[in-house]
Design a protein around this motif. Structure first.
Motif, mmCIF file in Angstrom:
data_model
loop_
_atom_site.group_PDB
_atom_site.id
_atom_site.type_symbol
_atom_site.label_atom_id
_atom_site.label_comp_id
_atom_site.label_asym_id
_atom_site.label_seq_id
_atom_site.Cartn_x
_atom_site.Cartn_y
_atom_site.Cartn_z
ATOM 1 N N ASP A 126 0.870 -1.173 0.000
ATOM 2 C CA ASP A 126 0.000 0.000 0.000
ATOM 3 C C ASP A 126 0.911 1.228 0.000
ATOM 4 N N GLY A 127 1.087 1.833 -1.154
ATOM 5 C CA GLY A 127 2.057 2.915 -1.307
ATOM 6 C C GLY A 127 1.754 4.161 -0.515
ATOM 7 N N ASP A 128 0.565 4.243 0.087
ATOM 8 C CA ASP A 128 0.209 5.400 0.903
ATOM 9 C C ASP A 128 0.475 5.170 2.388
ATOM 10 N N ARG A 129 1.039 4.004 2.711
ATOM 11 C CA ARG A 129 1.345 3.710 4.123
ATOM 12 C C ARG A 129 2.724 3.055 4.210
ATOM 13 N N VAL A 130 3.726 3.908 4.379
ATOM 14 C CA VAL A 130 5.120 3.440 4.436
ATOM 15 C C VAL A 130 5.807 4.067 5.638
ATOM 16 N N ALA A 131 6.656 3.287 6.292
ATOM 17 C CA ALA A 131 7.507 3.784 7.375
ATOM 18 C C ALA A 131 8.962 3.565 6.986
ATOM 19 N N LEU A 132 9.820 4.500 7.364
ATOM 20 C CA LEU A 132 11.269 4.370 7.184
ATOM 21 C C LEU A 132 11.912 4.219 8.551
ATOM 22 N N TRP A 133 12.829 3.248 8.653
ATOM 23 C CA TRP A 133 13.447 2.929 9.949
ATOM 24 C C TRP A 133 14.964 2.932 9.739
#
Length: 504
Positions: A372-379
């Motif tokens: 889902d390209g509208d829900r991304v997290a970067l860690w």
């Protein structure tokens, strides 16, 4: 290996770029009080003095000029010479030691990054040094406000910084660009590294770098090579002269810690993860790996960004380390797409290139049918912390959360990176309501933890949303180093918060 006492050794001290023999005055006095012979090298500067011809030796100096000047001091010092090179001074010191192997019994690397080899220039191994322009014959010295670019000014009194600025000289450009020539015998000269911890150099970090398998660092593990630490910045001869003099006496005696590891020791980054996570299938695309959950619908994604700088040739690369594969599999186990990647942060100056790699990876992830390209997290982890800055300064609407674990949140002094592009403490002013999850290790390296403290202060000033997951008894990289209840709880809590912001 010849081991000496401080009284038996003859020390030749070689200064950092833009400085001269005067920086060693207090250290030389302390060494002489212990009975040692001391010679301080003066290296030819840039601009000619008043009344001096523009073609004088000082104005046309190159690396060979500086090596010859150090050799003269070695010859004057006699036998059993301990040759000390500070920063740039290590380059001519190594050249001189190689040509006087009958006299030099040890070379001391004083807060000097890298391990110069035959054919390297000073610019190859010392990223803090400014690059001269093609037509420039000399590099102007830093201003008072710019000395931190050569290395941390931690511990320097204002008067000492004033003196550095007042007495600084231009650096002849050819001393930085002419290749160092070393014979194969140079590697056999015993070395001692004196690391200044406020500059981010520690024995623990060096051991970790060696464990990655970089062949350029393997000579550091040879018998007779030792390492010491000083709790100060890049200028210990000005901030802690007595401590530095003691460290040099210890170095002459062959004291210090070894970097050699036992043959059966597993490097920290290849040890098992703190949680037991079942294996899962992955999909490899270019420089990323995706670990999808069992559901066949489009799901949120967590992109795990490794730290650095890391040597270019290490194997396995970070996306295959048990550390990151376990994080990605754990995310998939909990219903999101876990993503690992490789980026090209191989040297401090590679941040821009690594940032491009991260951006390209994110675009691949967002375009994937399982995401889902509208829900991304970067860690982000460790030395990858500066790569978070561009995302903090202008977060896109699809970035639902940004996480950082025991991060370095600004480039360390002397690493050749300036400006605010990769400084999260400056970037956080643009974060708006983007949730930031920061996992803070209590047993962190003080220099790295200081960058976290400055980030938290900046975040508080602008009202940014930062949630801290505390791990007070955990180390940097605790997910494979600390198999404790606290470490497991910190991983689970950070993951819970990240996935909560993704709506997973």
């Amino acid at each position: 290996m010849t081991e000496l006492t401080g009284a038996e050794a003859a020390f030749v001290l070689v200064p950092e770029a833009h400085t001269g023999d005067w920086v060693w005055e207090r250290v030389a006095a302390a060494l002489r009080r212990s009975g040692a012979r001391v010679h301080c090298a003066t290296l030819s500067g840039g601009s000619p003095a008043a009344g001096e011809d523009a073609d004088s030796p000082s104005n046309s100096a190159d690396l060979e000029t500086h090596i010859a000047e150090v050799i003269r001091q070695v010859d004057a010092a006699g036998e059993c010479v301990v040759l000390v090179g500070h920063g740039y001074g290590l380059i001519p010191a190594l050249g001189a030691a190689d040509r006087r192997r009958d006299r030099v019994v040890r070379v001391v690397h004083l807060d000097a990054a890298g391990l110069p080899e035959d054919g390297d220039t000073a610019l190859d191994v010392l990223p803090a040094l400014p690059r001269p322009g093609r037509a420039e014959t000399e590099v102007p010295p830093p201003t008072r406000e710019e000395w931190h670019r050569l290395g941390s000014t931690d511990g320097l009194a204002p008067a000492a910084l004033d003196r550095l600025a007042a007495r600084a000289l231009p650096q002849p450009a050819a001393t930085l660009t002419q290749p160092l020539r070393l014979s194969k015998g140079a590697a056999r000269i015993p070395r001692t590294g004196v690391l200044c911890t406020a500059d981010g150099s520690t024995i623990v970090r060096l051991r970790w770098l060696v464990s990655l398998g970089d062949p350029r660092l393997s000579p550091l593990t040879e018998p007779g090579n030792t390492f010491l630490e000083l709790p100060t910045g890049h200028w210990p001869m000005l901030s802690e002269p007595e401590l530095l003099a003691q460290a040099l006496r210890w170095a002459a005696a062959g004291e210090g810690e070894s970097l050699a590891a036992s043959p059966d020791q597993v490097p920290g980054h290849l040890r098992p993860f703190v949680l037991e996570v079942p294996d899962r299938p992955r999909e490899r695309m270019e420089h990323i790996d995706l670990y999808p959950p069992d559901d066949q619908v489009a799901c949120p994604a967590v992109v795990f960004v490794h730290g650095g700088p890391l040597p270019a040739g290490i194997r396995p690369t970070p996306r295959d380390w048990p550390f990151f594969t376990a994080y990605a599999r754990h995310a998939a186990q909990l219903g999101t797409v876990g993503v690992t990647l490789d980026h090209r942060l191989h040297a401090p100056g590679d941040l821009a290139r690594a940032a491009e790699d991260v951006s390209a990876a994110v675009e691949l992830v967002r375009a994937h049918p399982r995401v889902d390209g509208d829900r991304v997290a970067l860690w982000f982890f460790s030395g990858g912390g500066p790569l978070a800055a561009p995302w903090l300064s202008a977060p896109p609407p699809w970035l639902r959360c940004l996480a950082v674990n025991y991060p370095m949140l600004e480039p360390l002094p002397g690493h050749g990176t300036d400006g605010d592009r990769f400084r999260p403490a400056a970037a956080v002013r643009g974060a708006g309501d983007l949730p930031v999850i920061l996992t803070r290790a209590g047993l962190e390296d003080p220099a790295l933890d200081a960058t976290v403290e400055r980030f938290l202060d900046a975040a508080a000033e602008c009202g940014a949303s930062v949630e801290v997951v505390a791990a007070p008894h955990c180390h940097h990289g605790f997910e494979t180093l600390d198999h404790t209840t606290e470490a497991r709880a910190a991983v689970r809590e950070a993951m819970r918060r990240v996935l909560g912001h993704l709506g997973a």
